[in-house]
Design a protein around this motif. Structure first.
Motif, PDB file in Angstrom:
ATOM      1  N   LEU A  21       0.852  -1.190   0.000  1.00  0.00           N
ATOM      2  CA  LEU A  21       0.000   0.000   0.000  1.00  0.00           C
ATOM      3  C   LEU A  21       0.888   1.240   0.000  1.00  0.00           C
ATOM      4  O   LEU A  21       1.877   1.305   0.748  1.00  0.00           O
ATOM      5  CB  LEU A  21      -0.911  -0.010   1.233  1.00  0.00           C
ATOM      6  CG  LEU A  21      -1.972   1.077   1.320  1.00  0.00           C
ATOM      7  CD1 LEU A  21      -2.929   1.026   0.131  1.00  0.00           C
ATOM      8  CD2 LEU A  21      -2.758   0.939   2.625  1.00  0.00           C
ATOM      9  N   HIS A  25      -1.294   6.730   1.358  1.00  0.00           N
ATOM     10  CA  HIS A  25      -2.705   6.324   1.404  1.00  0.00           C
ATOM     11  C   HIS A  25      -3.288   6.730   2.754  1.00  0.00           C
ATOM     12  O   HIS A  25      -2.644   6.596   3.796  1.00  0.00           O
ATOM     13  CB  HIS A  25      -2.829   4.808   1.203  1.00  0.00           C
ATOM     14  CG  HIS A  25      -4.241   4.351   1.076  1.00  0.00           C
ATOM     15  ND1 HIS A  25      -5.027   4.034   2.162  1.00  0.00           N
ATOM     16  CD2 HIS A  25      -5.012   4.163  -0.018  1.00  0.00           C
ATOM     17  CE1 HIS A  25      -6.225   3.674   1.740  1.00  0.00           C
ATOM     18  NE2 HIS A  25      -6.241   3.739   0.421  1.00  0.00           N
ATOM     19  N   GLU A  26      -4.506   7.225   2.745  1.00  0.00           N
ATOM     20  CA  GLU A  26      -5.153   7.636   3.997  1.00  0.00           C
ATOM     21  C   GLU A  26      -5.778   6.433   4.695  1.00  0.00           C
ATOM     22  O   GLU A  26      -6.766   5.884   4.236  1.00  0.00           O
ATOM     23  CB  GLU A  26      -6.222   8.684   3.715  1.00  0.00           C
ATOM     24  CG  GLU A  26      -5.658  10.027   3.348  1.00  0.00           C
ATOM     25  CD  GLU A  26      -6.747  11.086   3.285  1.00  0.00           C
ATOM     26  OE1 GLU A  26      -7.784  10.946   3.976  1.00  0.00           O
ATOM     27  OE2 GLU A  26      -6.550  12.042   2.529  1.00  0.00           O
ATOM     28  N   GLY A  27      -5.190   6.018   5.784  1.00  0.00           N
ATOM     29  CA  GLY A  27      -5.747   4.946   6.591  1.00  0.00           C
ATOM     30  C   GLY A  27      -5.427   3.551   6.094  1.00  0.00           C
ATOM     31  O   GLY A  27      -4.851   3.351   5.025  1.00  0.00           O
ATOM     32  N   ASP A  28      -5.821   2.586   6.917  1.00  0.00           N
ATOM     33  CA  ASP A  28      -5.609   1.177   6.596  1.00  0.00           C
ATOM     34  C   ASP A  28      -6.576   0.734   5.498  1.00  0.00           C
ATOM     35  O   ASP A  28      -7.619   1.353   5.279  1.00  0.00           O
ATOM     36  CB  ASP A  28      -5.830   0.303   7.826  1.00  0.00           C
ATOM     37  CG  ASP A  28      -4.776   0.522   8.891  1.00  0.00           C
ATOM     38  OD1 ASP A  28      -3.746   1.164   8.595  1.00  0.00           O
ATOM     39  OD2 ASP A  28      -4.977   0.040  10.019  1.00  0.00           O
ATOM     40  N   ASN A  30      -8.518  -2.833   4.208  1.00  0.00           N
ATOM     41  CA  ASN A  30      -8.846  -4.255   4.387  1.00  0.00           C
ATOM     42  C   ASN A  30      -9.050  -4.871   3.013  1.00  0.00           C
ATOM     43  O   ASN A  30      -9.827  -4.358   2.206  1.00  0.00           O
ATOM     44  CB  ASN A  30     -10.116  -4.425   5.227  1.00  0.00           C
ATOM     45  CG  ASN A  30      -9.924  -3.927   6.625  1.00  0.00           C
ATOM     46  OD1 ASN A  30      -8.887  -4.147   7.231  1.00  0.00           O
ATOM     47  ND2 ASN A  30     -10.912  -3.225   7.149  1.00  0.00           N
ATOM     48  N   THR A  63      -5.015  -6.785   6.353  1.00  0.00           N
ATOM     49  CA  THR A  63      -5.142  -5.346   6.545  1.00  0.00           C
ATOM     50  C   THR A  63      -3.773  -4.736   6.296  1.00  0.00           C
ATOM     51  O   THR A  63      -2.794  -5.127   6.934  1.00  0.00           O
ATOM     52  CB  THR A  63      -5.621  -5.012   7.972  1.00  0.00           C
ATOM     53  OG1 THR A  63      -6.902  -5.610   8.180  1.00  0.00           O
ATOM     54  CG2 THR A  63      -5.735  -3.509   8.162  1.00  0.00           C
ATOM     55  N   LEU A  64      -3.719  -3.814   5.342  1.00  0.00           N
ATOM     56  CA  LEU A  64      -2.479  -3.122   5.031  1.00  0.00           C
ATOM     57  C   LEU A  64      -2.537  -1.716   5.591  1.00  0.00           C
ATOM     58  O   LEU A  64      -3.542  -1.018   5.440  1.00  0.00           O
ATOM     59  CB  LEU A  64      -2.255  -3.051   3.524  1.00  0.00           C
ATOM     60  CG  LEU A  64      -1.815  -4.320   2.821  1.00  0.00           C
ATOM     61  CD1 LEU A  64      -1.724  -4.085   1.311  1.00  0.00           C
ATOM     62  CD2 LEU A  64      -0.482  -4.794   3.356  1.00  0.00           C
ATOM     63  N   SER A  65      -1.461  -1.302   6.222  1.00  0.00           N
ATOM     64  CA  SER A  65      -1.305   0.073   6.678  1.00  0.00           C
ATOM     65  C   SER A  65      -0.523   0.835   5.617  1.00  0.00           C
ATOM     66  O   SER A  65       0.227   0.231   4.833  1.00  0.00           O
ATOM     67  CB  SER A  65      -0.546   0.117   8.003  1.00  0.00           C
ATOM     68  OG  SER A  65      -1.280  -0.548   9.008  1.00  0.00           O
ATOM     69  N   PRO A  66      -0.667   2.152   5.558  1.00  0.00           N
ATOM     70  CA  PRO A  66       0.087   2.929   4.583  1.00  0.00           C
ATOM     71  C   PRO A  66       1.582   2.613   4.668  1.00  0.00           C
ATOM     72  O   PRO A  66       2.165   2.589   5.749  1.00  0.00           O
ATOM     73  CB  PRO A  66      -0.201   4.380   4.978  1.00  0.00           C
ATOM     74  CG  PRO A  66      -1.564   4.306   5.615  1.00  0.00           C
ATOM     75  CD  PRO A  66      -1.561   2.999   6.359  1.00  0.00           C
ATOM     76  N   GLY A  68       2.818  -0.245   4.155  1.00  0.00           N
ATOM     77  CA  GLY A  68       2.974  -1.647   4.547  1.00  0.00           C
ATOM     78  C   GLY A  68       2.995  -2.597   3.361  1.00  0.00           C
ATOM     79  O   GLY A  68       2.598  -2.257   2.253  1.00  0.00           O
ATOM     80  N   ASN A  70       2.569  -7.011   2.453  1.00  0.00           N
ATOM     81  CA  ASN A  70       2.237  -8.374   2.862  1.00  0.00           C
ATOM     82  C   ASN A  70       2.736  -9.329   1.778  1.00  0.00           C
ATOM     83  O   ASN A  70       2.468  -9.129   0.599  1.00  0.00           O
ATOM     84  CB  ASN A  70       0.719  -8.529   3.027  1.00  0.00           C
ATOM     85  CG  ASN A  70       0.329  -9.919   3.454  1.00  0.00           C
ATOM     86  OD1 ASN A  70       0.525 -10.301   4.597  1.00  0.00           O
ATOM     87  ND2 ASN A  70      -0.231 -10.692   2.528  1.00  0.00           N
TER      88      ASN A  70
END
Length: 106
Positions: A21, A25-28, A30, A63-66, A68, A70
């Motif tokens: 992400l 990006h604003e926020g996590d 899903n 769930t990806l954080s800005p 982040g 996976n």
């Protein structure tokens, strides 16, 4: 999102799926991660035989954080069909994990 595939035996492949992400990006976010195998030129008849669904993996919710990332590895087995592994293609995508449509696809 990026994906690689490695054939480990006849019909068996290891898929490595990397989802990231953007840092701004604003926020996590899903996501539900999907991966499928399709086969081109299968079956040989009828003439609409492009990218025929052959197999799928189980989905994964993340769930990806800005900023982040996976990375996961999955196995997929594709039953023999036309015998040409060059015709097998793998597709991965991320989608909102909604129980019903519509859902954004990334």
């Amino acid at each position: 999102m990026s994906m690689g595939a490695e054939q480990v035996s006849t019909g068996r492949y290891d898929l490595t799926i990397r989802t990231a992400l953007e840092p701004d990006h604003e926020g996590d976010l899903n996501l539900r991660i999907y991966a499928v195998a399709v086969e081109d030129h299968y079956p040989s008849s009828p003439t609409y035989y492009r990218n025929t669904f052959r197999a799928a993996t189980a989905t994964t919710d993340i769930t990806l954080s800005p900023g982040g990332c996976n990375t996961e590895t999955r196995q997929i087995v594709v039953a023999p069909a036309n015998g040409d592994p060059e015709e097998i293609k793998f597709i991965a995508w991320a989608q909102e994990p909604n129980a019903a449509w519509p859902a954004d696809v990334y």
